[in-house]
Design an enzyme around this catalytic site. Structure first.
Site, PDB file in Angstrom:
ATOM      1  CB  CYS A   1     -15.290  95.749 -29.912  1.00 18.33           C
ATOM      2  SG  CYS A   1     -16.625  94.698 -29.291  1.00 18.33           S
TER       3      CYS A   1
ATOM      4  CB  CYS B   1     -26.744  98.088 -20.952  1.00 19.13           C
ATOM      5  SG  CYS B   1     -28.354  98.660 -21.515  1.00 19.13           S
TER       6      CYS B   1
ATOM      7  CB  CYS C   1     -31.682 102.405 -26.011  1.00 24.75           C
ATOM      8  SG  CYS C   1     -30.317 103.502 -25.728  1.00 24.75           S
TER       9      CYS C   1
ATOM     10  CG  ASP D   1     -28.354 111.427 -35.951  1.00 16.49           C
ATOM     11  OD1 ASP D   1     -28.495 110.222 -35.686  1.00 16.49           O
ATOM     12  OD2 ASP D   1     -28.995 112.320 -35.383  1.00 16.49           O
TER      13      ASP D   1
ATOM     14  CB  CYS E   1     -28.064 106.525 -21.755  1.00 17.13           C
ATOM     15  SG  CYS E   1     -27.330 105.190 -20.783  1.00 17.13           S
TER      16      CYS E   1
ATOM     17  CB  CYS F   1     -16.362 100.601 -24.079  1.00 18.92           C
ATOM     18  SG  CYS F   1     -15.432  99.873 -25.437  1.00 18.92           S
TER      19      CYS F   1
HETATM   20  S1  SF4 Z   1     -17.396  97.042 -23.755  1.00 21.37           S
HETATM   21 FE1  SF4 Z   1     -16.472  97.723 -25.685  1.00 21.37          FE
HETATM   22  S2  SF4 Z   1     -14.958  96.152 -26.194  1.00 21.37           S
HETATM   23 FE2  SF4 Z   1     -16.297  95.262 -24.622  1.00 21.37          FE
HETATM   24  S3  SF4 Z   1     -17.927  94.209 -25.819  1.00 21.37           S
HETATM   25 FE3  SF4 Z   1     -18.695  96.265 -25.408  1.00 21.37          FE
HETATM   26  S4  SF4 Z   1     -18.118  97.497 -27.202  1.00 21.37           S
HETATM   27 FE4  SF4 Z   1     -16.867  95.605 -27.222  1.00 21.37          FE
HETATM   28  S1  SF4 Z   2     -27.088 104.032 -24.190  1.00 18.79           S
HETATM   29 FE1  SF4 Z   2     -28.719 102.470 -24.307  1.00 18.79          FE
HETATM   30  S2  SF4 Z   2     -27.580 100.619 -24.783  1.00 18.79           S
HETATM   31 FE2  SF4 Z   2     -26.086 102.045 -23.920  1.00 18.79          FE
HETATM   32  S3  SF4 Z   2     -26.074 101.686 -21.707  1.00 18.79           S
HETATM   33 FE3  SF4 Z   2     -27.550 103.282 -22.084  1.00 18.79          FE
HETATM   34  S4  SF4 Z   2     -29.485 102.198 -22.225  1.00 18.79           S
HETATM   35 FE4  SF4 Z   2     -27.893 100.692 -22.552  1.00 18.79          FE
END
Ligand code: SF4
Ligand code: SF4
Length: 263
Positions: free
Chosen positions: A147, A157, A169, A92, A196, A203
């Site tokens: 992906c 998002c 973010c 990290d 978040c 996904c």
């Molecule tokens: S939701 Fe997952 S599979 Fe779809 S674009 Fe985003 S990271 Fe790729």
């Molecule tokens: S972690 Fe950040 S990039 Fe992902 S949904 Fe939340 S605000 Fe958006």
């Protein structure tokens, strides 16, 4: 390493030849690593997904167990003791491109949200790196895979910060000290008071992640934070052992106040 990783339940790792292309932060690299000759790196995954109880949570998945840095440091120490090798380790807070190394190692695909996604554990993995100061048997880097590109993370998002936009973010916003009222409001567009997970939750490659086999990430779980729990952590002097503790008590109180006012 095999013996240690097997004992811990770390299944996915690769050792690769060292390459300067992995250096992301040159200053940090120079400060921390310049005294050493690095021959190879081992990149490995520490899955952290556990099924959640029915109650709603207000902490990001990565922060419900004790701090992953604590686990990583302990693993590094064990490896050094057992191998007798001086190893530099990062997880990290790193001068390295960790996702790039994991992709070279064939440990997953690159998500549109910038995260590594593993076929068994989804994006719910911490990436650890050991840098070896002696020659190691290495694998050859593999071509990177991407992906599905479905765009669900982009649409899901709330800050619209995936896909080139410069917007901030919400996870970063939950960690920002001295937020303005506007920023507090913006933060509440996510569901959590720390982190978040929304782009990960929508996904399709994260639909059925397996639970972590690592016992550290299954114990002492904390799904929610409120004033009384925070008080208890502070009194017991254990706030620093939590991934949400590093920005201090004051910020957490601001986050708790913001989220409970909303609720
Ligand atoms: S939701 Fe997952 S599979 Fe779809 S674009 Fe985003 S990271 Fe790729
Ligand atoms: S972690 Fe950040 S990039 Fe992902 S949904 Fe939340 S605000 Fe958006």
């Amino acid at each position: 390493m095999e013996v240690l990783f097997k004992k811990e339940g770390i299944e996915y790792y690769t050792t690769l030849p060292w390459n300067e292309k992995y250096v992301k932060n040159k200053d940090m690299w120079a400060n921390q690593c310049k005294e050493n000759t690095v021959f190879a790196l081992t990149v490995f995954l520490m899955p952290y997904y556990v099924k959640e109880p029915l109650e709603e949570r207000n902490l990001s998945r990565y922060a419900i167990a004790k701090d992953y840095h604590v686990y990583f440091d302990c693993l590094l120490k064990q490896y050094e003791e057992k191998s007798g090798e001086k190893v530099l380790g990062f997880c990290d807070h790193s001068p390295l491109y960790e996702v790039e190394a994991a992709l070279d190692g064939g440990l997953g695909v690159l998500g549109k949200n910038g995260l590594l996604i593993h076929e068994k554990y989804g994006s719910y993995v911490f990436i650890g790196i050991f840098l070896h100061t002696k020659p190691m048997v290495c694998s050859i880097p593999v071509p990177h895979k991407e992906c599905l590109g479905c765009g669900a993370c982009e649409q899901g998002c709330p800050a619209k910060c995936i896909g080139g936009s410069k917007k901030r973010c919400l996870s970063a916003l939950t960690q920002k000290k001295n937020r303005t009222q506007e920023e507090d409001k913006e933060m509440l567009r996510g569901k959590l008071l720390w982190g978040c997970d929304l782009c990960q939750e929508v996904c399709p490659l994260n639909r059925l992640p397996c639970e972590t086999p690592l016992s550290f990430f299954k114990e002492e779980l904390l799904w929610n934070l409120d004033e009384s729990i925070l008080e208890r952590l502070v009194k017991k002097n254990t706030l620093s052992q939590r991934a949400f503790g590093w920005r201090g008590e004051k910020l957490l109180r601001q986050n708790i106040a913001a989220i409970y006012k909303k609720g």
